[in-house]
Design a protein around this motif. Sequence first.
Motif, PDB file in Angstrom:
ATOM      1  N   GLU A 194      -0.471 -17.248 -33.324  1.00  0.00           N
ATOM      2  CA  GLU A 194       0.657 -16.315 -33.386  1.00  0.00           C
ATOM      3  C   GLU A 194       1.825 -16.780 -32.518  1.00  0.00           C
ATOM      4  N   SER A 195       1.519 -17.263 -31.329  1.00  0.00           N
ATOM      5  CA  SER A 195       2.563 -17.701 -30.394  1.00  0.00           C
ATOM      6  C   SER A 195       2.516 -19.205 -30.200  1.00  0.00           C
ATOM      7  N   TRP A 196       2.341 -19.944 -31.283  1.00  0.00           N
ATOM      8  CA  TRP A 196       2.243 -21.403 -31.236  1.00  0.00           C
ATOM      9  C   TRP A 196       3.425 -22.045 -30.517  1.00  0.00           C
ATOM     10  N   TYR A 197       4.589 -21.442 -30.616  1.00  0.00           N
ATOM     11  CA  TYR A 197       5.813 -22.029 -30.078  1.00  0.00           C
ATOM     12  C   TYR A 197       5.841 -22.055 -28.543  1.00  0.00           C
ATOM     13  N   THR A 198       4.906 -21.347 -27.894  1.00  0.00           N
ATOM     14  CA  THR A 198       4.844 -21.363 -26.433  1.00  0.00           C
ATOM     15  C   THR A 198       3.766 -22.304 -25.908  1.00  0.00           C
ATOM     16  N   ASN A 199       2.934 -22.850 -26.791  1.00  0.00           N
ATOM     17  CA  ASN A 199       1.804 -23.671 -26.347  1.00  0.00           C
ATOM     18  C   ASN A 199       2.271 -24.898 -25.573  1.00  0.00           C
ATOM     19  N   GLN A 200       1.631 -25.152 -24.449  1.00  0.00           N
ATOM     20  CA  GLN A 200       1.904 -26.390 -23.734  1.00  0.00           C
ATOM     21  C   GLN A 200       1.177 -27.539 -24.437  1.00  0.00           C
ATOM     22  N   PRO A 201       1.671 -28.772 -24.320  1.00  0.00           N
ATOM     23  CA  PRO A 201       0.972 -29.914 -24.921  1.00  0.00           C
ATOM     24  C   PRO A 201      -0.469 -30.000 -24.422  1.00  0.00           C
ATOM     25  N   GLY A 202      -1.386 -30.238 -25.353  1.00  0.00           N
ATOM     26  CA  GLY A 202      -2.798 -30.311 -25.015  1.00  0.00           C
ATOM     27  C   GLY A 202      -3.521 -28.990 -25.080  1.00  0.00           C
ATOM     28  N   TYR A 203      -2.784 -27.889 -25.307  1.00  0.00           N
ATOM     29  CA  TYR A 203      -3.408 -26.568 -25.415  1.00  0.00           C
ATOM     30  C   TYR A 203      -3.215 -26.046 -26.822  1.00  0.00           C
ATOM     31  N   HIS A 235       6.621 -31.652 -21.330  1.00  0.00           N
ATOM     32  CA  HIS A 235       7.726 -32.022 -22.219  1.00  0.00           C
ATOM     33  C   HIS A 235       7.158 -32.528 -23.538  1.00  0.00           C
ATOM     34  N   ALA A 236       7.799 -32.124 -24.648  1.00  0.00           N
ATOM     35  CA  ALA A 236       7.371 -32.576 -25.969  1.00  0.00           C
ATOM     36  C   ALA A 236       8.584 -32.770 -26.851  1.00  0.00           C
ATOM     37  N   THR A 237       8.492 -33.740 -27.741  1.00  0.00           N
ATOM     38  CA  THR A 237       9.531 -33.978 -28.746  1.00  0.00           C
ATOM     39  C   THR A 237       8.869 -34.241 -30.089  1.00  0.00           C
ATOM     40  N   ALA A 238       9.625 -34.053 -31.152  1.00  0.00           N
ATOM     41  CA  ALA A 238       9.145 -34.377 -32.497  1.00  0.00           C
ATOM     42  C   ALA A 238      10.342 -34.604 -33.391  1.00  0.00           C
TER      43      ALA A 238
END
Length: 569
Positions: A256-265, A386-389
Amino acid sequence: MAASSVHLALLLCLMIMIPATVASPRRLRESPAGASRPTTFFEVDRPLRPPPGSSGPCSTLLLSGSFGSTLAKPPATAAYSPPRCLAAAGGRASAISLAVLEWRAACRGAQLDRIFGVWLGGAELLRGSTAAPPLDGIVWSVSKDVTKYASLVAAGRSTLAVYLGNLVNSTLTGVYRANVTLHLYLRRAPAPRPPPAVAPADLVLPMSRALPPNSGGGLWHQIRSAADVQSTSVALPSNTYRAVLELYISSHGDDESWYTNQPGYRNGPFREVTVRVDGVLAGAAWPFPVIYPGGIYPLLWRPVAPIGSFNLPTYDVELTPLLDGKAHEFGFAVTNAQDVWYVGANLHLWLDPGSTATTAGLVSYVAPPANATSSQSGDPVDTHHHATASRLFSAAGWVRSSYGNITTNATQTFGLEYTLTFETLDRTTVAGAGVSATDHAGGVVYAVQTRRNFPLGWLYEQGRLTVTHGLDETTVSAGRWWTGPRSRSLRTTQSSVVEDEEGGGKSWGVRQAYSYEATDGCYFRNVTSSGYGIVSDHSSEVCAAKGTSSGRGAVGAAPGAEKAGLVRN
C-alpha cells in the motif's frame, strides 16, 4: 489499509510519544464539528463544463446500494440501458457532448478507507477510495468525465457492477451508502463526423476479470508478486487503425505504501506496471503515489482528501505501432510487487469506416531494461538511503487504412529520484509520453506530448509531521486532426500538517493550491483547512493571460460550492 515502511512505523511512534515543543497554529482537537451533522470530505478538482451548445443534463440513477459486510462478496449489479434522452437524440455515441459519472456516498460510524470500482459491461469507469470516516459520519462525492466511454454508454443493454469491499464488526460499524448516477449532455445540432483517431474510441474492450456470479471481489486482476503475470486474450477487429490501452492501478496490503519503502525493505521504493503483448513489453506506467485517506496519518486528510485518492488516475499506453489485426495475449505485471496490486485495463479502439480490413507493420522497437540503483550512507545514527531509476521505451509502426498510410511513433521516458532519512522523505517521479502520427508526405496528423512530475515528501521534527504531495502535468497537442485544446497544464500542491498539542491532543490542517490553464479555459483554487473546518476557500475561472472566463455551469458541485467556486468534489 496499513502503512508498510519501517521508517514510517518509527515516525508514527514518535508522533505519539514525543511532546510538542512548537506551538500549533491549528488548535482544534480530534472531534467533528457536530455530532448530528456529518462532515463533508472532498478532493480538490476542477469543475466539469459541457461544451457550448449542449443540452442537459439528462440524469439517470444507475445504482443505489449499501455496502456493509461486503468484503470478498460479489459486486452489486444493476441492468443498464442507454438513457431515453440519448435514444431521442438518435442513440449514437457522437450525440454525447459530455458524460459525467457521479459517485455520491455517506457513512456514519467508525470505518476504514476502502477501495471501490464501477464497471459498465466489464469496462472499468471509476476507481476510488472511500474516506476514513470519523465516528459522526461523512458525506462525499466524485464526478468523473467519462465521455471517452461514449460508445459503451450508447451500446445497448449491459450490466453495471459496483464493488466496495467493506467489513463491519463491533469496532468498525460504518456502512457505506452510495448512489451512482450518469449525467449526459447532448449536442443540440446533429454531430458532424468526428475527427479520426482523437474523438472518443469507436469500441472499448474490457480487460477485466469476468463478472463472477458466485465468487467474491471486484473485477480486477490481482498481482501478488513480482513474478505474477495476469493476462487476457483479445481479438482486435480487422479494421482497427488506432489502439490505446488504458490502465487502472492501485496498491494494497503489503504494498500500500510502496513509495516510502527504503532500499532493501519490501523490494524497495521502485514500482512499474508493465504491459506485455504476447510476452513482449509494449509499454509501462510508473504509478502516481496515491495516498489513501487513512494513509501515513489519517488526520492529515480530514476533510481535504489526498490528491487522486477519491478518483484514482489512469495511464494510457499507445499500442498503435503494434497493430496487426490478429488475436493477442495481453499481460500485466508489477516490477518488485508485493501482495497485492489491483490492475485493470480497457482497450480503446478506433475503427476505419471506409474499409473492412487495415494492414500494418512494425518499423522500430526499443525497450532496454529499466535501470535502477540504490545506496546508503555509513552513518549509523542518521542513515541516508538513496535510490534512482530510469526507463526508455520507443516503438514506431505504420497502418494503412482509408485515411492513408499513417506512421505512428510512441515514446515513454521515466525517471525516479528518492532520498530517505529518519526525519525526511524526498522523492520525485518524472514521466514523459509522446505520440506522433504522420502521413506518407511527413505531415503531422496528430501529435501529443505529455510530461508529468510526481513530488512527494515529508519532514518530521519536534512533534510536527508535514507531508507535501503534488502533481505537475503539461500537455501540448498539434496536427490537422486535433480539435481539442492545443495546450493545457495542471499543477496542484498539497501540504498537510499534524502536530502534538500540550495536553496530549493533536491539531492538523491542510493547504492546497490548484491551477489548471488551457486554451479553452482556466481554473484556480486555494483551500486551507484547520481541523474539520475550512478556514478559507477561494477560486477563479479567469485566465490570467486572457482576462476571460468560461462562464458555463459546472457539473457535480459540492454543497456550499456557490461560495467555494463550484468545484467538482
